[in-house]
Scaffold this motif. Structure first.
Motif, PDB file in Angstrom:
ATOM      1  N   TRP A 180       0.913  -1.242  -0.006  1.00 25.98           N
ATOM      2  CA  TRP A 180      -0.119  -0.004   0.041  1.00 25.98           C
ATOM      3  C   TRP A 180       0.767   1.231   0.048  1.00 25.98           C
ATOM      4  O   TRP A 180       0.837   2.198  -0.893  1.00 25.98           O
ATOM      5  CB  TRP A 180      -1.072  -0.122   1.297  1.00 25.98           C
ATOM      6  N   LEU A 181       1.982   1.224   0.925  1.00 23.98           N
ATOM      7  CA  LEU A 181       2.902   2.373   0.834  1.00 23.98           C
ATOM      8  C   LEU A 181       3.632   2.463  -0.316  1.00 23.98           C
ATOM      9  O   LEU A 181       3.648   3.891  -0.896  1.00 23.98           O
ATOM     10  CB  LEU A 181       3.713   2.242   2.119  1.00 23.98           C
ATOM     11  N   ALA A 182       3.890   1.494  -1.256  1.00 25.56           N
ATOM     12  CA  ALA A 182       4.522   1.457  -2.255  1.00 25.56           C
ATOM     13  C   ALA A 182       3.847   2.197  -3.424  1.00 25.56           C
ATOM     14  O   ALA A 182       4.072   2.988  -4.227  1.00 25.56           O
ATOM     15  CB  ALA A 182       5.065   0.235  -2.602  1.00 25.56           C
ATOM     16  N   ASP A 183       2.445   1.811  -3.320  1.00 25.39           N
ATOM     17  CA  ASP A 183       1.204   2.389  -4.460  1.00 25.39           C
ATOM     18  C   ASP A 183       1.110   3.911  -4.049  1.00 25.39           C
ATOM     19  O   ASP A 183       0.509   4.721  -4.977  1.00 25.39           O
ATOM     20  CB  ASP A 183       0.307   1.659  -4.361  1.00 25.39           C
ATOM     21  N   HIS A 184       0.850   4.359  -2.851  1.00 26.85           N
ATOM     22  CA  HIS A 184       0.200   5.475  -2.395  1.00 26.85           C
ATOM     23  C   HIS A 184       1.035   6.404  -1.658  1.00 26.85           C
ATOM     24  O   HIS A 184       0.726   7.691  -1.370  1.00 26.85           O
ATOM     25  CB  HIS A 184      -0.945   5.204  -1.309  1.00 26.85           C
ATOM     26  N   GLY A 185       2.431   6.222  -1.537  1.00 26.54           N
ATOM     27  CA  GLY A 185       3.296   6.971  -0.638  1.00 26.54           C
ATOM     28  C   GLY A 185       3.293   7.060   0.983  1.00 26.54           C
ATOM     29  O   GLY A 185       2.144   6.270   1.341  1.00 26.54           O
ATOM     30  N   PRO A 186       3.909   7.745   1.751  1.00 23.43           N
ATOM     31  CA  PRO A 186       3.814   7.614   3.092  1.00 23.43           C
ATOM     32  C   PRO A 186       2.796   8.496   3.535  1.00 23.43           C
ATOM     33  O   PRO A 186       2.182   9.200   2.890  1.00 23.43           O
ATOM     34  CB  PRO A 186       5.271   8.461   3.540  1.00 23.43           C
ATOM     35  N   VAL A 187       2.589   7.885   4.831  1.00 21.29           N
ATOM     36  CA  VAL A 187       1.301   8.568   5.469  1.00 21.29           C
ATOM     37  C   VAL A 187       1.731   9.505   6.768  1.00 21.29           C
ATOM     38  O   VAL A 187       3.112   9.191   7.002  1.00 21.29           O
ATOM     39  CB  VAL A 187       0.278   7.443   5.965  1.00 21.29           C
ATOM     40  N   ASP A 188       1.022  10.094   7.377  1.00 27.18           N
ATOM     41  CA  ASP A 188       1.551  10.843   8.392  1.00 27.18           C
ATOM     42  C   ASP A 188       1.625   9.945   9.678  1.00 27.18           C
ATOM     43  O   ASP A 188       2.299  10.044  10.627  1.00 27.18           O
ATOM     44  CB  ASP A 188       0.495  11.812   8.870  1.00 27.18           C
ATOM     45  N   LEU A 189       0.561   8.988   9.767  1.00 31.09           N
ATOM     46  CA  LEU A 189       0.409   8.045  10.824  1.00 31.09           C
ATOM     47  C   LEU A 189       0.316   6.660  10.486  1.00 31.09           C
ATOM     48  O   LEU A 189      -0.497   6.397   9.819  1.00 31.09           O
ATOM     49  CB  LEU A 189      -0.317   8.570  11.792  1.00 31.09           C
ATOM     50  N   ALA A 190       0.794   5.570  11.063  1.00 32.49           N
ATOM     51  CA  ALA A 190       0.618   4.156  10.580  1.00 32.49           C
ATOM     52  C   ALA A 190       0.388   3.574  12.265  1.00 32.49           C
ATOM     53  O   ALA A 190       1.014   3.744  13.354  1.00 32.49           O
ATOM     54  CB  ALA A 190       1.574   3.239  10.071  1.00 32.49           C
ATOM     55  N   LEU A 191      -0.997   2.889  12.608  1.00 30.06           N
ATOM     56  CA  LEU A 191      -1.252   2.017  13.628  1.00 30.06           C
ATOM     57  C   LEU A 191      -0.943   0.787  13.283  1.00 30.06           C
ATOM     58  O   LEU A 191      -1.542   0.158  12.475  1.00 30.06           O
ATOM     59  CB  LEU A 191      -2.683   2.379  14.005  1.00 30.06           C
ATOM     60  N   VAL A 192       0.028   0.107  13.973  1.00 31.00           N
ATOM     61  CA  VAL A 192       0.465  -1.384  13.756  1.00 31.00           C
ATOM     62  C   VAL A 192       0.344  -2.313  14.748  1.00 31.00           C
ATOM     63  O   VAL A 192       0.630  -1.969  15.837  1.00 31.00           O
ATOM     64  CB  VAL A 192       2.064  -1.225  13.278  1.00 31.00           C
ATOM     65  N   ASP A 193      -0.400  -3.372  14.541  1.00 30.52           N
ATOM     66  CA  ASP A 193      -0.643  -4.312  15.262  1.00 30.52           C
ATOM     67  C   ASP A 193       0.586  -5.343  15.292  1.00 30.52           C
ATOM     68  O   ASP A 193       1.369  -5.205  14.349  1.00 30.52           O
ATOM     69  CB  ASP A 193      -1.800  -5.210  15.032  1.00 30.52           C
ATOM     70  N   TRP A 194       1.168  -6.127  16.330  1.00 32.13           N
ATOM     71  CA  TRP A 194       2.282  -6.971  16.434  1.00 32.13           C
ATOM     72  C   TRP A 194       1.984  -8.215  15.952  1.00 32.13           C
ATOM     73  O   TRP A 194       2.563  -8.419  14.847  1.00 32.13           O
ATOM     74  CB  TRP A 194       2.663  -6.998  17.848  1.00 32.13           C
ATOM     75  N   ASN A 195       0.735  -8.951  16.070  1.00 26.80           N
ATOM     76  CA  ASN A 195       0.754 -10.242  15.653  1.00 26.80           C
ATOM     77  C   ASN A 195      -0.310 -10.283  14.415  1.00 26.80           C
ATOM     78  O   ASN A 195      -1.463  -9.932  14.547  1.00 26.80           O
ATOM     79  CB  ASN A 195       0.044 -10.927  16.718  1.00 26.80           C
ATOM     80  N   MET A 196       0.408 -10.420  13.395  1.00 26.26           N
ATOM     81  CA  MET A 196      -0.412 -10.444  11.999  1.00 26.26           C
ATOM     82  C   MET A 196       0.181 -11.611  11.277  1.00 26.26           C
ATOM     83  O   MET A 196       1.578 -11.878  11.330  1.00 26.26           O
ATOM     84  CB  MET A 196      -0.328  -9.232  11.226  1.00 26.26           C
TER      85      MET A 196
END
Length: 132
Positions: free
Chosen positions: A39-55
């Protein structure tokens, strides 16, 4: 401001997206770290990412390490939002490059406080503690 919510739980993605939208963010969400990188490669950086650990596929800690190694994403704020409550895990996430760490279950207030701690100032919302 743009935010990306990365969590394998559809319900958690919906809750976090709603909280962020109420704070004025435009949100997108994906189910794992690999999808987030795409997604980031396609849309560029975001201001904020909320990230789960276990995926599945690519976990949150690995995602954070990859993002922090890429200068194109240097300005992104990363908030780990996870059930992992061991202090060793928290330290590992922060050392890997997470800006803050929130444990599930969370409230909208907790997310807001973490954004304040991370220095994210939202128009129309006073900083926690009433000081702007």
């Amino acid at each position: 401001m743009r935010a990306l919510v990365i969590d394998d739980s559809r319900a958690t993605r919906a809750i976090l997206s709603r909280i962020l939208q109420q704070l004025g963010f435009t949100t997108s969400d994906v189910a794992d770290g690999q999808l987030a990188l795409t997604w980031l490669a396609d849309h560029g950086p975001v201001d904020l990412a909320l990230v789960d650990w276990n995926m599945p596929v690519l976990d949150g800690l690995s995602f954070i390490k990859i993002v922090r190694a890429n200068p194109a994403y240097a300005g992104m704020k990363l908030l780990m939002v996870t059930t992992e409550s061991d202090i060793e895990r928290m330290i590992a996430a922060l050392e890997a490059g997470a800006d803050e760490y929130a444990m599930k279950p969370f409230t909208a207030g907790v997310i807001r406080e973490k954004l304040d701690i991370m220095g994210i100032r939202l128009p129309g919302y006073p900083v926690a503690g009433g000081v702007q």
